[in-house]
Design an enzyme around this catalytic site. Structure first.
Site, mmCIF file in Angstrom:
data_model
loop_
_atom_site.group_PDB
_atom_site.id
_atom_site.type_symbol
_atom_site.label_atom_id
_atom_site.label_comp_id
_atom_site.label_asym_id
_atom_site.label_seq_id
_atom_site.Cartn_x
_atom_site.Cartn_y
_atom_site.Cartn_z
ATOM 1 N N ARG A 195 30.672 -40.515 16.000
ATOM 2 C CA ARG A 195 29.762 -40.301 15.014
ATOM 3 C C ARG A 195 29.016 -39.208 14.918
ATOM 4 O O ARG A 195 27.659 -39.231 14.826
ATOM 5 C CB ARG A 195 28.899 -41.750 14.793
ATOM 6 C CG ARG A 195 29.641 -42.800 14.514
ATOM 7 C CD ARG A 195 30.253 -43.187 13.310
ATOM 8 N NE ARG A 195 30.784 -44.525 13.371
ATOM 9 C CZ ARG A 195 31.926 -44.796 13.456
ATOM 10 N NH1 ARG A 195 32.904 -44.100 13.966
ATOM 11 N NH2 ARG A 195 32.376 -46.118 13.597
ATOM 12 N N GLU A 253 21.794 -44.155 13.563
ATOM 13 C CA GLU A 253 23.008 -43.360 12.922
ATOM 14 C C GLU A 253 22.614 -42.242 11.872
ATOM 15 O O GLU A 253 22.892 -41.318 12.027
ATOM 16 C CB GLU A 253 23.946 -44.447 12.950
ATOM 17 C CG GLU A 253 25.415 -43.531 12.330
ATOM 18 C CD GLU A 253 26.538 -44.623 12.090
ATOM 19 O OE1 GLU A 253 26.988 -45.131 12.979
ATOM 20 O OE2 GLU A 253 26.742 -44.538 10.760
ATOM 21 N N SER A 285 25.929 -49.086 8.760
ATOM 22 C CA SER A 285 25.575 -49.402 10.180
ATOM 23 C C SER A 285 24.223 -48.505 10.368
ATOM 24 O O SER A 285 24.286 -47.290 10.459
ATOM 25 C CB SER A 285 26.562 -48.957 11.355
ATOM 26 O OG SER A 285 27.720 -49.843 10.984
HETATM 27 P P1 FAD Z 1 24.566 -38.094 2.823
HETATM 28 O O1 FAD Z 1 23.855 -39.418 2.748
HETATM 29 O O2 FAD Z 1 24.239 -37.488 1.514
HETATM 30 O O3 FAD Z 1 24.157 -37.063 3.710
HETATM 31 C C1 FAD Z 1 24.397 -37.329 5.172
HETATM 32 C C2 FAD Z 1 23.985 -36.008 5.898
HETATM 33 O O4 FAD Z 1 24.955 -35.095 5.509
HETATM 34 C C3 FAD Z 1 22.734 -35.636 5.516
HETATM 35 O O5 FAD Z 1 22.045 -35.066 6.796
HETATM 36 C C4 FAD Z 1 23.073 -34.403 4.420
HETATM 37 O O6 FAD Z 1 22.085 -33.367 4.596
HETATM 38 C C5 FAD Z 1 24.233 -33.950 5.124
HETATM 39 N N1 FAD Z 1 25.297 -33.276 4.095
HETATM 40 C C6 FAD Z 1 25.597 -33.909 2.999
HETATM 41 N N2 FAD Z 1 26.456 -33.309 2.295
HETATM 42 C C7 FAD Z 1 26.693 -32.223 3.158
HETATM 43 C C8 FAD Z 1 27.299 -30.812 2.907
HETATM 44 N N3 FAD Z 1 28.230 -30.543 1.723
HETATM 45 N N4 FAD Z 1 27.190 -29.829 3.885
HETATM 46 C C9 FAD Z 1 26.370 -30.173 4.902
HETATM 47 N N5 FAD Z 1 25.908 -31.175 5.196
HETATM 48 C C10 FAD Z 1 26.027 -32.250 4.442
HETATM 49 N N6 FAD Z 1 30.042 -44.264 8.112
HETATM 50 C C11 FAD Z 1 31.219 -44.362 9.052
HETATM 51 O O7 FAD Z 1 31.281 -43.410 9.647
HETATM 52 N N7 FAD Z 1 32.023 -45.385 8.978
HETATM 53 C C12 FAD Z 1 31.772 -46.203 8.119
HETATM 54 O O8 FAD Z 1 32.757 -47.320 8.129
HETATM 55 C C13 FAD Z 1 30.656 -46.427 7.136
HETATM 56 N N8 FAD Z 1 30.599 -47.491 6.266
HETATM 57 C C14 FAD Z 1 29.401 -47.407 5.489
HETATM 58 C C15 FAD Z 1 29.220 -48.579 4.675
HETATM 59 C C16 FAD Z 1 28.232 -48.624 3.755
HETATM 60 C C17 FAD Z 1 28.130 -49.825 2.854
HETATM 61 C C18 FAD Z 1 27.368 -47.453 3.822
HETATM 62 C C19 FAD Z 1 26.022 -47.398 2.657
HETATM 63 C C20 FAD Z 1 27.322 -46.279 4.675
HETATM 64 C C21 FAD Z 1 28.351 -46.249 5.501
HETATM 65 N N9 FAD Z 1 28.660 -45.247 6.296
HETATM 66 C C22 FAD Z 1 29.887 -45.314 6.895
HETATM 67 C C23 FAD Z 1 27.808 -44.196 6.415
HETATM 68 C C24 FAD Z 1 27.913 -43.148 5.300
HETATM 69 O O9 FAD Z 1 28.829 -43.713 4.108
HETATM 70 C C25 FAD Z 1 28.783 -41.867 5.883
HETATM 71 O O10 FAD Z 1 28.248 -41.278 6.628
HETATM 72 C C26 FAD Z 1 29.013 -40.984 4.753
HETATM 73 O O11 FAD Z 1 29.900 -39.892 5.184
HETATM 74 C C27 FAD Z 1 27.618 -40.176 4.257
HETATM 75 O O12 FAD Z 1 28.274 -39.598 3.029
HETATM 76 P P2 FAD Z 1 27.179 -39.127 1.905
HETATM 77 O O13 FAD Z 1 27.575 -38.122 1.064
HETATM 78 O O14 FAD Z 1 26.649 -40.437 1.253
HETATM 79 O O15 FAD Z 1 26.165 -38.290 2.899
HETATM 80 P P1 NAP Z 2 33.735 -55.450 13.568
HETATM 81 O O1 NAP Z 2 35.182 -55.342 13.370
HETATM 82 O O2 NAP Z 2 33.078 -56.602 13.474
HETATM 83 O O3 NAP Z 2 33.611 -54.800 15.258
HETATM 84 C C1 NAP Z 2 32.133 -54.979 15.716
HETATM 85 C C2 NAP Z 2 32.331 -53.685 16.596
HETATM 86 O O4 NAP Z 2 33.161 -53.610 17.655
HETATM 87 C C3 NAP Z 2 32.561 -52.519 15.927
HETATM 88 O O5 NAP Z 2 31.349 -51.628 15.858
HETATM 89 C C4 NAP Z 2 33.759 -51.783 16.536
HETATM 90 O O6 NAP Z 2 33.330 -50.567 16.923
HETATM 91 C C5 NAP Z 2 34.196 -52.776 17.795
HETATM 92 N N1 NAP Z 2 35.393 -52.910 17.617
HETATM 93 C C6 NAP Z 2 36.050 -53.937 17.139
HETATM 94 N N2 NAP Z 2 37.408 -54.116 17.417
HETATM 95 C C7 NAP Z 2 37.716 -53.010 18.327
HETATM 96 C C8 NAP Z 2 38.790 -52.478 18.919
HETATM 97 N N3 NAP Z 2 40.120 -53.312 18.791
HETATM 98 N N4 NAP Z 2 38.609 -51.392 19.615
HETATM 99 C C9 NAP Z 2 37.580 -50.780 19.797
HETATM 100 N N5 NAP Z 2 36.307 -51.123 19.182
HETATM 101 C C10 NAP Z 2 36.491 -52.348 18.487
HETATM 102 O O7 NAP Z 2 33.092 -54.321 12.916
HETATM 103 P P2 NAP Z 2 32.449 -53.965 11.349
HETATM 104 O O8 NAP Z 2 30.868 -53.964 11.192
HETATM 105 O O9 NAP Z 2 33.337 -55.214 10.553
HETATM 106 O O10 NAP Z 2 33.096 -52.761 10.797
HETATM 107 C C11 NAP Z 2 34.230 -52.426 10.860
HETATM 108 C C12 NAP Z 2 34.615 -51.013 11.063
HETATM 109 O O11 NAP Z 2 33.859 -50.196 10.107
HETATM 110 C C13 NAP Z 2 34.234 -50.541 12.535
HETATM 111 O O12 NAP Z 2 34.973 -49.627 12.895
HETATM 112 C C14 NAP Z 2 32.885 -49.888 11.994
HETATM 113 O O13 NAP Z 2 32.569 -48.604 12.860
HETATM 114 C C15 NAP Z 2 33.016 -49.396 10.519
HETATM 115 N N6 NAP Z 2 31.915 -49.366 9.945
HETATM 116 C C16 NAP Z 2 30.876 -48.330 9.911
HETATM 117 C C17 NAP Z 2 29.748 -48.348 9.306
HETATM 118 C C18 NAP Z 2 28.785 -47.157 9.529
HETATM 119 O O14 NAP Z 2 27.662 -46.960 8.746
HETATM 120 N N7 NAP Z 2 28.866 -46.336 10.451
HETATM 121 C C19 NAP Z 2 29.475 -49.266 8.442
HETATM 122 C C20 NAP Z 2 30.467 -50.255 8.384
HETATM 123 C C21 NAP Z 2 31.399 -50.470 9.086
HETATM 124 P P3 NAP Z 2 33.435 -49.069 16.127
HETATM 125 O O15 NAP Z 2 32.204 -49.158 15.112
HETATM 126 O O16 NAP Z 2 33.372 -48.027 17.002
HETATM 127 O O17 NAP Z 2 34.705 -48.962 15.480
#
Ligand code: FAD
Ligand code: NAP
Length: 340
Positions: A166, A336, A240
């Site tokens: 991340r 995050e 998250s």
């Molecule tokens: P923004 O929130 O608009 O920006 C995020 C950052 O990036 C800011 O610092 C901004 O200045 C910068 N930025 C935006 N655009 C640019 C650009 N073009 N150039 C340079 N910098 C820029 N993340 C995960 O990794 N995995 C997930 O599974 C995941 N699930 C999510 C689920 C939900 C319900 C929500 C709400 C969020 C989730 N996220 C997840 C987090 C988020 O969606 C991601 O990080 C996504 O990539 C952010 O995109 P955004 O366009 O909304 O960025």
């Molecule tokens: P989940 O499946 O309930 O799992 C809980 C945590 O355990 C996750 O954070 C995941 O790590 C880890 N995990 C589960 N199974 C794994 C495996 N086989 N090997 C290694 N790590 C494992 O998680 P969840 O909350 O429903 O989310 C599902 C996926 O979507 C995850 O990968 C999560 O990162 C992603 N997600 C990210 C965001 C965000 O905002 N960043 C929001 C929602 C969902 P990892 O997170 O490292 O995968």
């Protein structure tokens, strides 16, 4: 397209936590020339810049005193095709999930596990988005950026992006230096599915009559996410809120002695990832509400805004959780999303 700048724009509708914050100046950019013009304008007035995509990974705590630029550069272009792979360049303002779906429809595979992540293509490399064992870096060829100081275009190949868990140089060392203008992906023409995450494998077991394909995987991810995660349109959140912390083997053993049911996963570098959501849940925070903000009732890793919450309320709750987790587990939880 000509540059049009508005003043005192409310950003509440532009961030998925629906936090109130006013940008002193605000503009939308659909092409490179307008982006350059906007940045030049900000430079001439010495204004700080806030680059905005879908606003799904940020916590707005104050009014923003500079120019907020909504990145809306679009376009999906196939730039090379070989026997097994295709290179696709995608404008930074394209919606991430729509691009994932489009690529699968075209027979370009790899991004299935990253379905339904909100936000834009341009923001996706910033934190190396990941889900269900796949990260964007696995399919990213290069990132094109505009240098916000020199106004020159530059290309970063995958190694130069410094991707981590991340994380990337765009979130770390070089944050605020570049606007990502497009991302080029190297996708597979023959599917190779990553179905290792328990919940995915379980869901796909329901398919008995054939071997699951990329569309099955995509649909399974969408189904599981829709079931487990709050839709930001219905309940404001930024996904998250904390990263999963990493510990070494000794620390893991100590923690397991205290908490035999601790959820952990081995990492390739020999360390262990702890499930932050499990620790927060175990500490009794799931569903806790403090005023207008709270911890989601089904997902302890997600902080939510019930309507009138402000950035400071979210941060106060986050701090209380961090302190409590440290007190119980001696583990630090890192936030995050980016705080502004
Ligand atoms: P923004 O929130 O608009 O920006 C995020 C950052 O990036 C800011 O610092 C901004 O200045 C910068 N930025 C935006 N655009 C640019 C650009 N073009 N150039 C340079 N910098 C820029 N993340 C995960 O990794 N995995 C997930 O599974 C995941 N699930 C999510 C689920 C939900 C319900 C929500 C709400 C969020 C989730 N996220 C997840 C987090 C988020 O969606 C991601 O990080 C996504 O990539 C952010 O995109 P955004 O366009 O909304 O960025
Ligand atoms: P989940 O499946 O309930 O799992 C809980 C945590 O355990 C996750 O954070 C995941 O790590 C880890 N995990 C589960 N199974 C794994 C495996 N086989 N090997 C290694 N790590 C494992 O998680 P969840 O909350 O429903 O989310 C599902 C996926 O979507 C995850 O990968 C999560 O990162 C992603 N997600 C990210 C965001 C965000 O905002 N960043 C929001 C929602 C969902 P990892 O997170 O490292 O995968």
């Amino acid at each position: 397209m000509t540059l049009s700048i508005d003043e005192q724009v409310d950003l509440q509708a532009y961030n998925t936590l629906r936090l109130p914050s006013k940008a002193r100046f605000f503009c939308r950019v659909h092409d490179l020339d307008t982006l350059r013009e906007a940045v030049t304008h900000a430079q001439s007035l010495n204004l700080p810049l806030l680059l905005l995509g879908g606003g799904s990974n940020m916590v707005l705590c104050h009014d923003f005193p500079g120019l907020c630029i909504l990145i809306e550069l679009t376009g999906i272009q196939r730039i090379d095709l070989s026997k097994n792979q295709v290179l696709v360049r995608v404008g930074a303002g394209e919606n991430w999930h729509r691009f994932v779906e489009t690529s699968i429809n075209q027979g370009y595979y790899g991004l299935e596990n990253l379905a339904l992540i909100p936000g834009t293509v341009g923001a996706a490399p910033v934190q190396n988005i990941g889900a269900y064992g796949v990260e964007i870096k696995d399919f990213l060829e290069s990132v094109e950026v505009l240098d916000l100081e020199s106004l020159e275009l530059r290309t970063f190949n995958r190694e130069a992006c410094g991707f981590g868990y991340r994380d990337s140089i765009f979130k770390g060392r070089l944050r605020d230096r570049y606007a990502i203008t497009s991302v080029t992906f190297r996708l597979n023409l023959k599917p190779s599915l990553a179905m290792g995450y328990g919940e995915l494998a379980q869901d796909l077991e329901a398919i008995k009559d054939r071997v699951p394909g990329p569309r099955d995987l995509f649909e399974a991810v969408c189904r599981i996410r829709a079931r487990k995660l709050p839709d930001p349109h219905l309940l404001a959140n930024a996904g998250s809120f904390f990263k999963n912390p990493l510990v070494d083997g000794n620390r893991l053993l100590q923690l397991q002695a205290q908490y035999p049911d601790l959820v952990s996963y081995p990492e390739p570098d020999g360390r262990f990832k702890l499930a932050a959501g499990w620790m927060i849940d175990r500490s009794g925070w799931k569903g806790v509400r403090e005023g207008a903000v709270g911890v989601h009732e089904h997902q302890a890793l997600v902080l939510v805004n019930y309507g009138q919450g402000r950035g400071v309320d979210i941060l106060r709750l986050a701090k209380a959780i961090q302190l409590d987790i440290f007190r119980r587990f001696q583990v630090e939880l890192e936030i995050e999303p980016r705080i502004y």
